[in-house]
Design a protein around this motif. Structure first.
Motif, short mmCIF file in Angstrom:
data_model
loop_
_atom_site.label_atom_id
_atom_site.label_comp_id
_atom_site.label_asym_id
_atom_site.label_seq_id
_atom_site.Cartn_x
_atom_site.Cartn_y
_atom_site.Cartn_z
N PRO A 167 -12.10 35.59 60.47
CA PRO A 167 -13.35 34.95 60.91
C PRO A 167 -13.09 33.69 61.74
CG PRO A 167 -13.46 35.52 58.58
CD PRO A 167 -12.05 35.76 59.01
N GLU A 168 -12.16 32.83 61.27
CA GLU A 168 -11.87 31.59 62.00
C GLU A 168 -11.28 31.91 63.39
OE1 GLU A 168 -11.17 32.22 58.87
OE2 GLU A 168 -11.01 30.41 57.64
N THR A 169 -10.40 32.92 63.41
CA THR A 169 -9.74 33.25 64.67
C THR A 169 -10.75 33.81 65.68
OG1 THR A 169 -7.69 33.67 63.46
CG2 THR A 169 -7.85 34.63 65.66
N ILE A 170 -11.62 34.67 65.21
CA ILE A 170 -12.63 35.26 66.12
C ILE A 170 -13.52 34.15 66.68
CG2 ILE A 170 -14.69 36.75 66.20
CD1 ILE A 170 -13.27 38.44 63.95
N GLU A 171 -13.97 33.27 65.79
CA GLU A 171 -14.87 32.20 66.24
C GLU A 171 -14.20 31.36 67.33
OE1 GLU A 171 -16.33 28.42 66.76
OE2 GLU A 171 -14.67 28.54 65.33
N ARG A 172 -12.94 31.03 67.13
CA ARG A 172 -12.23 30.18 68.08
C ARG A 172 -11.97 30.91 69.40
NH1 ARG A 172 -8.65 26.00 65.69
NH2 ARG A 172 -9.72 25.29 63.84
N GLU A 174 -13.75 33.30 70.69
CA GLU A 174 -15.02 33.45 71.42
C GLU A 174 -15.46 32.12 72.04
OE1 GLU A 174 -17.56 35.09 68.42
OE2 GLU A 174 -17.05 37.17 68.94
N ARG A 175 -15.12 31.04 71.37
CA ARG A 175 -15.55 29.73 71.87
C ARG A 175 -14.61 29.20 72.95
NH1 ARG A 175 -14.10 25.03 69.39
NH2 ARG A 175 -13.65 26.05 67.41
N CYS A 219 -10.51 40.09 69.31
CA CYS A 219 -11.48 38.99 69.29
C CYS A 219 -12.33 38.95 70.56
CB CYS A 219 -10.77 37.65 69.13
SG CYS A 219 -9.94 37.47 67.55
#
Ligand code: ASP
Ligand code: MG
Length: 433
Positions: A167-172, A174-175, A219
């Motif tokens: 979850p943390e990796t995907i969020e980063r 994408e951002r 991601c």
């Protein structure tokens, strides 16, 4: 609609010297109008050389460690000087800073945990190569943004084998990645490395850059991922070990997972799952002949496969039996598996009889010894080492026979599509003169 991203991965062999990096530049010119995330490994055999630095340091020989690090720095500087008529100042500064920070760390006493120190030192290879390649692409008018993979890939603190926190990796991803792709068509980052929540560097396991590329592909919902190799694609066996190998044009994710898990070195085994989960196709292509098709890996299309062989070396066969001749029952098996987990034994094969349990594992560090000590109270163990695990998918009697020749078979397992054998070379008898 925004153009989709493709992810490319270039390994150490494709970046081994200045000429090789120029060649990568030539390949990338053909993709100048695409949006690419480019994942690079360390140059050539730099990771092995950095492992040597870590080992000297760990032995308490800081001067030797520094000397070895100095040689790696010199080699990098030489590549830089060959690539650039005028070396960009920021590049020299970035590379020097990286080396100096490791050099300073070598003056400190080693951490109690070897794996932690290993990751802090060995990650240098990818950081350096990524700065060099990104600067070079910019120099040849391929606008490229450098990205620190550790800002994206978050892991737990299992050093040398970081487990990705998705979850943390995907969020980063994408951002952080899309804004960079607005500024330039190419984003270039490191394979192999990640970051813990305490901001320490982790690595994902040797040859893990393929996996990094798959993480980025997942991601970013990549259109496709390509791994550029020094072979024409996925082959039916390792050409360094076998004659008559042929390239496979199409492969299902499942076949690719089976073969890479058991030692087909062409792709890191963890690479396939993230791609399969989103049906992202994987191309394995030759950087030597970049116009050729390579191997296309995708969902199963009911293809018929030739026999494919993977060989994994450095295997240990642990024969375990109960001390009191009791059956190897459920509670024994639970105990064994618990210790398999705590010592991080990587199990490739298992078989049991009434009073024995046989397990074949990758013989890494002192894991086998630690495991045997842990179970010593209830179990007797004997260990055979330096064995080979041969895995044949889609086996035929002929190929099995030919692979058995000259070998002692220690353990064999058969499923409808897969045959595995653990073998050692037959000791050759020589006549006395
Ligand atoms: N440079 C690392 C290694 O040699 C990671 C990689 O190349 O994939 O293991
Ligand atoms: Mg590599």
């Amino acid at each position: 609609m925004q153009q989709q991203v493709n992810v490319f991965k270039f390994g150490g062999a494709s970046l081994k010297d200045a000429d090789a990096i120029r060649h990568v530049g030539t390949i990338l010119k053909r993709f100048a109008h695409q949006r690419l995330v480019i994942v690079v490994s360390a140059m050539g055999k730099t990771t092995n050389a950095l492992e040597e630095v870590a080992n000297s340091y760990w032995r308490g020989d800081a001067p030797e460690a520094k000397q070895k690090l100095g040689a790696i720095h010199e080699a990098a500087t030489q590549v830089i000087n060959e690539l650039f008529a005028e070396v960009p100042e920021e590049l020299t500064a970035a590379v020097n800073d990286l080396f100096v920070s490791v050099e300073w760390a070598l003056d400190e006493a080693p951490n109690p945990e070897y794996d932690y120190d290993y990751d802090q030192i060995v990650s240098l290879g990818e950081l350096v190569s990524s700065h060099i390649v990104a600067a070079y692409l910019n120099r040849i008018d391929l606008p490229t943004r450098w990205l620190d993979a550790r800002d994206v890939i978050q892991t737990d603190n299992t050093y040398r084998e970081g487990w990705v926190k998705w979850p943390e990796t995907i969020e980063r991803a994408e951002r952080l990645v899309p804004p960079l792709l607005q500024e330039a068509n190419f984003v270039l980052t490191q394979g192999f490395i990640g970051n813990t929540s305490e901001n320490y560097t982790t690595t994902l396991g040797r040859e893990g850059s393929d996996y990094s590329a798959a993480i980025f592909s997942y991601c970013l919902d990549a259109e496709a991922m390509s791994i550029w190799k020094d072979v024409p694609g996925v082959l039916t066996a390792d050409p360094r070990l076998f004659d008559n190998v042929t390239k496979i044009d199409r492969l299902s994710y499942k076949e690719a997972i089976e073969m890479t898990y058991y030692g087909a070195k062409v792709i890191h085994p963890k690479t396939i799952k993230p791609l399969q989960n989103k049906s992202i196709p994987l191309y394995v292509r030759s950087f030597i002949e970049p116009h050729l098709e390579g191997t296309y890996i995708t969902d199963d299309a009911g293809d018929v496969y030739p026999p494919m062989v993977a060989v994994e070396r450095d295997q240990a066969l642990i024969n375990i039996s109960t001390r009191d001749f009791s059956f190897v029952a459920e509670h024994h098996i639970r105990e064994l598996f618990e210790h398999i987990t705590t010592t991080r034994l990587q199990v490739n094969m298992m078989q049991n009889t009434a009073i024995s349990f046989n397990v074949v594992v990758n013989d890494i560090d002192d894991r086998v010894e630690r495991f045997c000590t842990l179970i010593d109270q209830n179990f007797k163990t004997t260990v055979d080492r330096q064995l080979e695990l041969i895995t044949i998918r889609h086996y035929t009697p002929e190929i099995v026979d030919s692979l058995r020749r000259g070998k002692v078979n220690m353990l064999e397992g058969r499923l409808p599509l897969t045959l595995q054998m653990v073998v050692k070379d037959v000791p050759v008898m020589r006549r006395k003169d």
